[in-house]
Design an enzyme around this catalytic site. Structure first.
Site, PDB file in Angstrom:
ATOM      1  N   HIS A   1       0.816  -1.219   0.000  1.00 44.37           N
ATOM      2  CA  HIS A   1       0.000   0.000   0.000  1.00 44.37           C
ATOM      3  C   HIS A   1       0.849   1.267   0.000  1.00 44.37           C
ATOM      4  O   HIS A   1       1.039   1.880  -1.036  1.00 44.37           O
ATOM      5  CB  HIS A   1      -0.953  -0.032   1.195  1.00 44.37           C
ATOM      6  CG  HIS A   1      -2.006   1.016   1.159  1.00 44.37           C
ATOM      7  ND1 HIS A   1      -1.898   2.207   1.842  1.00 44.37           N
ATOM      8  CD2 HIS A   1      -3.195   1.074   0.517  1.00 44.37           C
ATOM      9  CE1 HIS A   1      -2.968   2.947   1.621  1.00 44.37           C
ATOM     10  NE2 HIS A   1      -3.775   2.281   0.816  1.00 44.37           N
TER      11      HIS A   1
ATOM     12  N   GLU B   1      -4.035  -4.831   9.175  1.00 41.99           N
ATOM     13  CA  GLU B   1      -4.336  -3.972   8.030  1.00 41.99           C
ATOM     14  C   GLU B   1      -3.517  -2.679   8.042  1.00 41.99           C
ATOM     15  O   GLU B   1      -4.056  -1.579   8.164  1.00 41.99           O
ATOM     16  CB  GLU B   1      -5.827  -3.649   7.969  1.00 41.99           C
ATOM     17  CG  GLU B   1      -6.714  -4.864   7.733  1.00 41.99           C
ATOM     18  CD  GLU B   1      -8.154  -4.489   7.481  1.00 41.99           C
ATOM     19  OE1 GLU B   1      -8.448  -4.044   6.356  1.00 41.99           O
ATOM     20  OE2 GLU B   1      -8.968  -4.617   8.411  1.00 41.99           O
TER      21      GLU B   1
ATOM     22  N   HIS C   1      -1.612   0.552   6.784  1.00 41.07           N
ATOM     23  CA  HIS C   1      -1.789   1.454   5.639  1.00 41.07           C
ATOM     24  C   HIS C   1      -0.612   2.425   5.533  1.00 41.07           C
ATOM     25  O   HIS C   1       0.356   2.158   4.855  1.00 41.07           O
ATOM     26  CB  HIS C   1      -3.116   2.200   5.760  1.00 41.07           C
ATOM     27  CG  HIS C   1      -4.309   1.355   5.463  1.00 41.07           C
ATOM     28  ND1 HIS C   1      -4.587   0.870   4.213  1.00 41.07           N
ATOM     29  CD2 HIS C   1      -5.312   0.899   6.262  1.00 41.07           C
ATOM     30  CE1 HIS C   1      -5.692   0.146   4.235  1.00 41.07           C
ATOM     31  NE2 HIS C   1      -6.150   0.148   5.473  1.00 41.07           N
TER      32      HIS C   1
ATOM     33  N   GLU D   1      -5.095  -0.170  10.648  1.00 39.82           N
ATOM     34  CA  GLU D   1      -6.530   0.100  10.677  1.00 39.82           C
ATOM     35  C   GLU D   1      -7.220  -0.591  11.846  1.00 39.82           C
ATOM     36  O   GLU D   1      -8.326  -0.213  12.244  1.00 39.82           O
ATOM     37  CB  GLU D   1      -7.175  -0.321   9.358  1.00 39.82           C
ATOM     38  CG  GLU D   1      -8.560   0.254   9.159  1.00 39.82           C
ATOM     39  CD  GLU D   1      -9.131  -0.020   7.784  1.00 39.82           C
ATOM     40  OE1 GLU D   1     -10.359   0.112   7.636  1.00 39.82           O
ATOM     41  OE2 GLU D   1      -8.359  -0.365   6.866  1.00 39.82           O
TER      42      GLU D   1
END
EC number: 4.2.99.-
Length: 295
Positions: free
Chosen positions: A227, A267, A269, A284
């Site tokens: 990401h 998660e 980011h 996240e």
């Protein structure tokens, strides 16, 4: 190389930390996309939060400005936000329909941002004046943006599978990637003078020189979905693997190492470099992570 990974729980576990940056004074600032706040974390682990005036703003990317303040995008509200080190927030409304995502400081004392919905690059001057530049291809979905060693702004075009470049005068160039559906997202200036970027669909890290030469490196973990990416103080590039729950490191020679995050379904980011020996990232799942590099 040895590393130690530490995680800090934010007060609201459902707040959805997303973007992250590190100030010159060592404090870590991050966006809470679901919690509608801007958070500040000290090196000792203390967290302070500031509520964004606009409800459900969709705070995304945050970065340091030339003025020493923090700038962030509100993609749902169509605004650019600014927060002082003391926590005072100012918002700048963009033209109707805008959905700003990436943001970076230019060489011209202005902040530059990507507009995913308008398929354009925007410029916000220090006086609040907004200028917009339409991209050549509709539906390009510009995502992250960063300043290159050549003084231009470089950005990813997620849906058109290309890397874009815009000068301070608004001249735009595009560089198609080998795979049209590679899905470039994060981009950063590397220590080698090139731009490094993630390809979330192709599962690769890419490199493009300021002259447009492209190289790509496949990730060891399948479906890692890289990401964001940032240049570390150790001379390597660090990136988040949103799908795999890992942090990756790639040298300028293309050697890749992956480090699992302790928390399941983290998660990750946003990612940013702190001191020469630290990397910070937003999870996240409601945590801020830190990698301490131990040589």
């Amino acid at each position: 190389m040895q590393i130690r990974m530490t995680e800090y729980q934010v007060p609201d576990p459902e707040s959805g930390p997303y973007g992250i940056t590190v100030c010159a004074n060592g404090r870590i600032w991050f966006t809470e996309q679901k919690g509608n706040r801007i958070g500040m974390l000290t090196e000792s682990g203390d967290i302070t939060e500031y509520t964004i005036p606009t409800e459900s703003a969709g705070a995304s990317i945050i970065t340091s400005g030339i003025d020493g303040e923090l700038w962030f995008t509100e993609y749902k509200a169509g605004k650019i936000g600014k927060i002082t080190p003391q926590g005072k927030i100012t918002e700048y409304a963009l033209p109707p329909g805008a959905a700003p995502f990436g943001i970076a400081a230019g060489c011209d004392d202005a902040m530059w941002y990507t507009d995913m919905a308008g398929h354009q690059i925007g410029r916000l001057s220090s006086s609040g004046e907004i200028t917009e530049y339409k991209l050549p291809k509709p539906g390009a979905f510009p995502s992250f943006i960063t300043r290159g060693a050549d003084g231009a702004l470089w950005f990813t075009q997620n849906q058109s599978g290309s890397i874009g470049r815009i000068t301070a005068d608004g001249d735009i160039s595009e560089y198609p990637l080998p795979q049209e559906q590679s899905g470039p997202v994060g981009i950063t200036a590397g220590p080698d003078g090139a731009l490094w970027f993630t390809e979330i669909n192709a599962n690769q890290i890419g490199r493009i020189t300021v002259s447009g030469k492209i190289s790509e490196y496949q990730l060891p973990t399948a479906h890692a979905r890289p990401h964001a990416i940032a240049a570390g103080g150790d001379g390597a590039l660090w990136f988040t693997e949103w799908g795999a729950g890992q942090i990756g490191r790639i040298t300028v020679d293309g050697d890749i190492t992956e480090y699992p995050i302790p928390t399941a379904d983290s998660e990750p980011h946003g990612i940013a470099a702190g001191s020469a020996h630290s990397i910070w990232f937003a999870e996240e799942c409601g945590r801020i992570g830190k990698i301490s590099i131990q040589n």
